[in-house]
Design an enzyme around this catalytic site. Structure first.
Site, short mmCIF file in Angstrom:
data_model
loop_
_atom_site.label_atom_id
_atom_site.label_comp_id
_atom_site.label_asym_id
_atom_site.label_seq_id
_atom_site.Cartn_x
_atom_site.Cartn_y
_atom_site.Cartn_z
N GLN A 115 0.84 -1.21 0.00
CA GLN A 115 0.00 0.00 0.00
C GLN A 115 0.87 1.25 0.00
OE1 GLN A 115 -3.66 0.38 2.51
NE2 GLN A 115 -2.42 1.83 3.66
N GLU A 234 -10.31 -1.81 6.11
CA GLU A 234 -9.07 -2.17 6.77
C GLU A 234 -9.28 -2.93 8.07
OE1 GLU A 234 -4.74 -0.05 7.43
OE2 GLU A 234 -6.52 1.20 7.32
#
Length: 382
Positions: A115, A234
């Site tokens: 990420q 998340e």
């Protein structure tokens, strides 16, 4: 809230437990392990769609799998960023071509992701990113630096939040790009050594790295909306699996307290009981969150709960062992990497728990502004 395991879930638990007992071993390479999981259909259980080499499981079965995985002692996942962050984002915002290209390799454990969000001057303040992406024909040319990039040293691809509109500010003019990591001379990964002596995080430098135009998710300029949507994925079922690991660590701290005699201290006993009780509360809160919808502050509350709890557990681990806790298992020198036992690692690594993944201060601000409706803090105020 109605969250309960059915008889079919317990059959699924037995299937998962037996498969893990058969396949988990000490010599598993992490990339090989991802492929093993993929071939057996264990990647992508939580995706809302099937057809990419994954199978879809109910919420309760996702919890079962996560808990059994944590209990089994299986390797830490290298593919969780692709499975739990990128894939749901593509399913929500990606084109059919993007889903067909990227989801099957994730489900098969063939391609690993990292990420590209945080930067040296834009960590928790994600809208301050400076990495740029300039369109040149069929590609974007990317320049900038990302930091604290988990698993970048293993990843095949990185999803990168970059500024595609020159002169834009804050959350405007950002795009969400899918960038191949195998670009020698254009993508450089530098591991960051931590207090624990390990390097789970990295700096990533983009010097003219290329991303194809058709690999912009949601369209140019929609990066902020896509990035915020991703952050919503998340925290979820994985929180419950995390708590299984926490319970194992708490058990180790209790055994250390018994072994050292520290448990005779009533203050220590009270702290041990408090850690146990708070862990139970975190589990119930996680189940409540999974069984409900629309709670904008739930992820922030969960992060505040487990970050502080885990940090206090690390401190308690050192307290119950006494002075010996500060001594390593072997001699250390500048030329030889030192080694830590599990409780020393717990203490040092947990110092970052209230910072990474969104600092405690940021989580409290989110709760104050988005849940309680308090006035936003004026920008520029020190």
């Amino acid at each position: 809230m109605d969250f309960a395991f059915a008889s079919g879930d317990e059959e699924f638990r037995l299937e998962a437990r037996e498969w893990l007992a058969e396949h988990v071993g000490p010599d598993r390479d992490r990339r090989t392990w991802e492929r093993t999981l993929g071939k057996a259909g264990w990647i992508g259980l939580g995706w809302p769609e099937a057809g990419y080499g994954n199978r879809v499981a109910s919420l309760t079965r996702q919890v079962v799998w996560a808990e059994e995985y944590a209990r089994s002692g299986a390797p830490a996942r290298s593919g969780h960023i692709g499975e739990n962050l990128l894939a749901p984002t593509l399913l929500a915002h990606g084109s059919e071509e993007q889903k067909a290209r990227f989801l099957p390799p994730v489900a098969g454990g063939e391609e690993l992701w990292c990420q590209g969000y945080s930067e040296p001057d834009a960590g928790s303040d994600l809208a301050g990113v400076r990495t740029t992406a300039v369109r040149e024909g069929a590609h974007y040319r990317i320049s900038g630096q990302k930091i604290w990039t988990s698993l970048a040293h293993e990843a095949d691809w990185c999803f990168v939040l970059a500024r595609t509109e020159p002169g834009s500010r804050r959350h405007h003019g950002l795009s969400f790009l899918l960038v191949p990591m195998d670009q020698p001379g254009s993508v450089e990964v530098r591991p960051i050594r931590q207090l624990t002596g390990t390097s789970d995080f990295n700096e990533v430098f983009f010097d003219g790295a290329r991303a194809r135009v058709e690999h912009v998710v949601g369209g140019e300029g929609a990066g902020w909306q896509v990035a915020m949507s991703l952050l919503g994925f998340e925290r979820g079922v994985s929180t419950l699996a995390q708590q299984v690991g926490f319970a194992k660590e708490l058990g180790e701290v209790v055994r250390a307290a018994l072994g050292s005699g520290a448990v005779a201290d009533p203050v220590v006993r009270e702290r041990l009981v408090r850690q146990w009780a708070e862990l139970r509360v975190m589990r119930w809160n996680a189940l409540r969150t999974l069984g409900s919808s629309g709670d904008a502050g739930a992820p922030s509350v969960a992060k505040l709960l487990w970050g502080g709890w885990h940090q206090r557990l690390g401190e308690l681990a050192m307290q119950v062992r006494g002075a010996v806790a500060s001594v390593g298992p072997g001699e250390w020198s500048a030329s030889v990497s030192y080694e830590l036992d599990s409780l020393q690692h717990l203490f040092l690594f947990s110092r970052a728990d209230t910072i990474y993944g969104g600092s405690d201060q940021v989580q409290r601000t989110i709760i104050a502004e988005r849940v309680l409706g308090l006035p936003r803090e004026p920008k520029g105020v020190v």
